[in-house]
Design a protein around this motif. Structure first.
Motif, PDB file in Angstrom:
ATOM      1  N   ALA A 194       0.891  -1.152   0.108  1.00  0.00           N
ATOM      2  CA  ALA A 194       0.023  -0.183  -0.031  1.00  0.00           C
ATOM      3  C   ALA A 194       0.903   1.104   0.025  1.00  0.00           C
ATOM      4  O   ALA A 194       0.427   2.160  -0.397  1.00  0.00           O
ATOM      5  CB  ALA A 194      -0.957  -0.071   1.135  1.00  0.00           C
ATOM      6  N   LYS A 195       1.972   1.207   0.484  1.00  0.00           N
ATOM      7  CA  LYS A 195       2.909   2.366   0.741  1.00  0.00           C
ATOM      8  C   LYS A 195       3.469   2.520  -0.553  1.00  0.00           C
ATOM      9  O   LYS A 195       3.545   3.706  -1.055  1.00  0.00           O
ATOM     10  CB  LYS A 195       4.057   2.216   1.781  1.00  0.00           C
ATOM     11  N   GLU A 230      -0.598   6.334   3.032  1.00  0.00           N
ATOM     12  CA  GLU A 230       0.055   6.730   4.386  1.00  0.00           C
ATOM     13  C   GLU A 230      -0.427   5.495   4.911  1.00  0.00           C
ATOM     14  O   GLU A 230      -1.672   5.234   5.122  1.00  0.00           O
ATOM     15  CB  GLU A 230      -0.355   7.786   4.896  1.00  0.00           C
ATOM     16  N   VAL A 231       0.578   4.465   5.520  1.00  0.00           N
ATOM     17  CA  VAL A 231       0.097   3.505   6.401  1.00  0.00           C
ATOM     18  C   VAL A 231       0.643   3.314   7.551  1.00  0.00           C
ATOM     19  O   VAL A 231       1.851   3.494   7.540  1.00  0.00           O
ATOM     20  CB  VAL A 231       0.530   2.165   5.615  1.00  0.00           C
ATOM     21  N   LYS A 241      -1.411 -11.923  -4.843  1.00  0.00           N
ATOM     22  CA  LYS A 241      -2.760 -12.033  -4.549  1.00  0.00           C
ATOM     23  C   LYS A 241      -2.823 -10.867  -3.411  1.00  0.00           C
ATOM     24  O   LYS A 241      -3.877 -10.079  -3.387  1.00  0.00           O
ATOM     25  CB  LYS A 241      -3.075 -13.300  -3.901  1.00  0.00           C
ATOM     26  N   ILE A 242      -2.009 -10.700  -2.549  1.00  0.00           N
ATOM     27  CA  ILE A 242      -1.901  -9.718  -1.549  1.00  0.00           C
ATOM     28  C   ILE A 242      -1.916  -8.450  -2.295  1.00  0.00           C
ATOM     29  O   ILE A 242      -2.787  -7.526  -1.877  1.00  0.00           O
ATOM     30  CB  ILE A 242      -0.959  -9.729  -0.604  1.00  0.00           C
ATOM     31  N   ALA A 243      -0.985  -8.078  -3.221  1.00  0.00           N
ATOM     32  CA  ALA A 243      -1.118  -6.919  -3.762  1.00  0.00           C
ATOM     33  C   ALA A 243      -2.391  -6.644  -4.406  1.00  0.00           C
ATOM     34  O   ALA A 243      -2.814  -5.245  -4.509  1.00  0.00           O
ATOM     35  CB  ALA A 243       0.063  -7.074  -5.031  1.00  0.00           C
ATOM     36  N   GLY A 244      -3.208  -7.684  -5.231  1.00  0.00           N
ATOM     37  CA  GLY A 244      -4.471  -7.364  -5.752  1.00  0.00           C
ATOM     38  C   GLY A 244      -5.479  -6.603  -4.933  1.00  0.00           C
ATOM     39  O   GLY A 244      -5.917  -5.689  -5.105  1.00  0.00           O
ATOM     40  N   LEU A 272      -8.202  -1.830  -2.381  1.00  0.00           N
ATOM     41  CA  LEU A 272      -8.470  -1.095  -0.962  1.00  0.00           C
ATOM     42  C   LEU A 272      -7.979   0.258  -1.309  1.00  0.00           C
ATOM     43  O   LEU A 272      -8.815   1.275  -1.206  1.00  0.00           O
ATOM     44  CB  LEU A 272      -7.906  -1.704   0.098  1.00  0.00           C
ATOM     45  N   VAL A 273      -6.785   0.487  -1.953  1.00  0.00           N
ATOM     46  CA  VAL A 273      -6.250   1.863  -2.341  1.00  0.00           C
ATOM     47  C   VAL A 273      -7.208   2.451  -3.341  1.00  0.00           C
ATOM     48  O   VAL A 273      -7.385   3.688  -3.030  1.00  0.00           O
ATOM     49  CB  VAL A 273      -4.647   1.724  -2.550  1.00  0.00           C
TER      50      VAL A 273
END
Length: 189
Positions: free
Chosen positions: A30-31, A36-37, A172-175, A180-181
């Protein structure tokens, strides 16, 4: 619009939690997308078990920290271990505390966009518990993305330092993180 502000949280108290590994990975992704995480640790917050008797004496300091951080965020990356087909007591306790609203305050989960993850050494990856998390968060005003990710056999996907090392799992996590972003950015613009 300013960059999406995201809280990343795993519902585990365990030091080398698989769900922490997933949420740390999602937070980094996400960063990289400009968000901003801030990663929060339930074990570091050390929240007391929710009780109206405790609440009547005043909101505990770490509970207030959790509420304030959630209120200031646009979205939440949340990884939930599955305990006996449901969520952990630690995560449920944090949700119970954070959902308590003081007079004049915005509910902590109201209109927060949430991406749900789970990870487990088992074959279902914690999938059964995610339905419970979804029901709870939807009931208190969060907007939970329709997609979610359960990572089975997670213990085989980590490197020696406990980080996600499997490319397919990372994708998969990136997707889900990208979704979300993107949704958060669109809804807040």
């Amino acid at each position: 619009m300013a960059n999406a502000k995201i809280i990343a949280l795993a519902g585990s108290l365990r030091k080398n939690s698989f769900n922490h590994a997933v949420i740390e990975h999602a937070a980094e992704l996400a960063k990289q997308q400009g968000a901003e995480v801030e990663v929060l640790s339930l074990s570091e917050l050390d929240l007391p078990m929710f009780s109206e008797d405790i609440e009547a004496q005043g909101t505990p300091a770490n509970v207030q920290v959790l509420k304030d951080k959630l209120r200031s965020a646009d979205a939440l990356l949340l990884a939930s271990p599955e305990y006996n087909g449901s969520i952990t007591a630690a995560l449920k306790n944090a949700i119970d505390w954070a959902s308590r609203t003081e007079a004049g305050a915005t509910p902590a989960f109201q209109n927060k966009i949430v991406a749900l993850f789970a990870a487990s050494p088992g074959g279902l990856g914690g999938l059964r518990g995610l339905n419970h998390v979804r029901d709870i968060l939807s009931g208190i005003g969060a907007i939970v993305l329709g997609n979610q990710l359960a990572v089975p056999a997670v213990h085989t996907l980590l490197d020696d330092s406990g980080k996600i090392a499997d490319a397919a799992t990372s994708d998969k996590i990136a997707g889900l993180t990208s979704q979300l972003v993107e949704v958060t950015t669109k809804l807040n613009s």
